[in-house]
Design a protein around this motif. Structure first.
Motif, mmCIF file in Angstrom:
data_model
loop_
_atom_site.group_PDB
_atom_site.id
_atom_site.type_symbol
_atom_site.label_atom_id
_atom_site.label_comp_id
_atom_site.label_asym_id
_atom_site.label_seq_id
_atom_site.Cartn_x
_atom_site.Cartn_y
_atom_site.Cartn_z
ATOM 1 N N SER A 26 10.962 -0.958 -3.401
ATOM 2 C CA SER A 26 9.663 -0.623 -3.872
ATOM 3 C C SER A 26 9.167 -1.084 -2.285
ATOM 4 O O SER A 26 8.872 -0.160 -1.615
ATOM 5 N N LYS A 149 13.090 -6.616 -4.771
ATOM 6 C CA LYS A 149 11.618 -6.926 -6.304
ATOM 7 C C LYS A 149 10.847 -8.138 -6.138
ATOM 8 O O LYS A 149 10.607 -9.091 -6.293
ATOM 9 N N ASP A 152 5.347 -7.401 -10.612
ATOM 10 C CA ASP A 152 5.101 -5.734 -11.030
ATOM 11 C C ASP A 152 3.138 -5.646 -10.726
ATOM 12 O O ASP A 152 3.018 -5.096 -10.445
ATOM 13 N N ASP A 153 3.145 -6.998 -10.696
ATOM 14 C CA ASP A 153 1.499 -7.154 -10.649
ATOM 15 C C ASP A 153 1.163 -6.794 -8.723
ATOM 16 O O ASP A 153 -0.064 -6.976 -8.666
#
Length: 217
Positions: A26, A149, A152-153
């Motif tokens: 990302s 990675k 997610d937060d």
């Protein structure tokens, strides 16, 4: 996460950080590591799987599952990086991608991103987030920005800084106002172009089209 020191390229000292998380890039420029070539100033070429970490603003490569970044001491020896169909050079000790490669007008883009950590609980049930500078220094020192990675937060906010070499003068811009100042002698032409065309700073091709039009008219 341990930091190791290796010799990968001839005469190159690099550091690597183990990455054991799922591959979701990302905060990297390319969705996966790409076959590339490092052209040294002495003419030597080295092949590697390359990518650009927009969070740490470093060129990195994959060595059998280990993420490696080129050390500062090695940067002056590098001429050009070739990744997929793109070419990268260094400006102000940062890697930039070549967008327009012409003698009179060169356009380059520096890909960046802000890493925003999850907000901390605050009064009235809301949340607050630390500044991008604070969050970056905290998570860079822990090695987190080198992971393939992020949690997610975390939020990844990409943005571009463009560099234009116009008639031998190197200038940067990241918004329309700054672009207008660079071409202030073509104020009417700029305004007419912007009325007819959308120039999105996150879209490299739209910026390229605008620069080519303004240069040639």
């Amino acid at each position: 996460m341990k930091i190791k020191y290796l010799m990968l390229f001839p005469l190159a000292t690099i550091f690597c950080l183990n990455a054991q998380e799922p591959v979701v890039l990302s905060h990297y420029l390319f969705p996966e590591f790409q076959p590339g070539t490092v052209l040294m100033k002495n003419g030597t070429r080295n092949s590697a799987k390359l990518n650009y970490n927009a969070a740490s603003e470093e060129m990195v490569f994959d060595n059998n599952g280990t993420v490696l970044a080129i050390a500062d001491a090695m940067l002056p020896q590098i001429d050009t990086l070739f990744i997929a169909n793109e070419k990268f050079i260094q400006l102000n000790k940062k890697f930039v991608k070549i967008v327009i490669d012409e003698a009179e007008t060169g356009l380059f883009v520096e890909h960046k991103c802000k890493v925003v950590p999850p907000g901390k609980p605050s009064a009235y049930g809301g949340s607050s987030q630390t500044s991008s500078a604070t969050s970056y220094s905290t998570y860079a020192s822990s090695g987190m920005v080198y992971n393939l990675k992020l949690p997610d937060d975390f939020k990844i906010l990409p943005y571009n800084v463009f560099w234009i070499n116009l008639d031998g003068k190197l200038q940067s811009f990241s918004n329309i106002g700054q672009l207008k100042r660079i071409f202030r002698d073509k104020k009417r032409l700029v305004n007419d172009y912007l009325k007819a065309n959308e120039v999105n700073m996150s879209d490299v091709e739209s910026v390229k089209a605008a620069i080519l039009y303004l240069k040639n008219n």
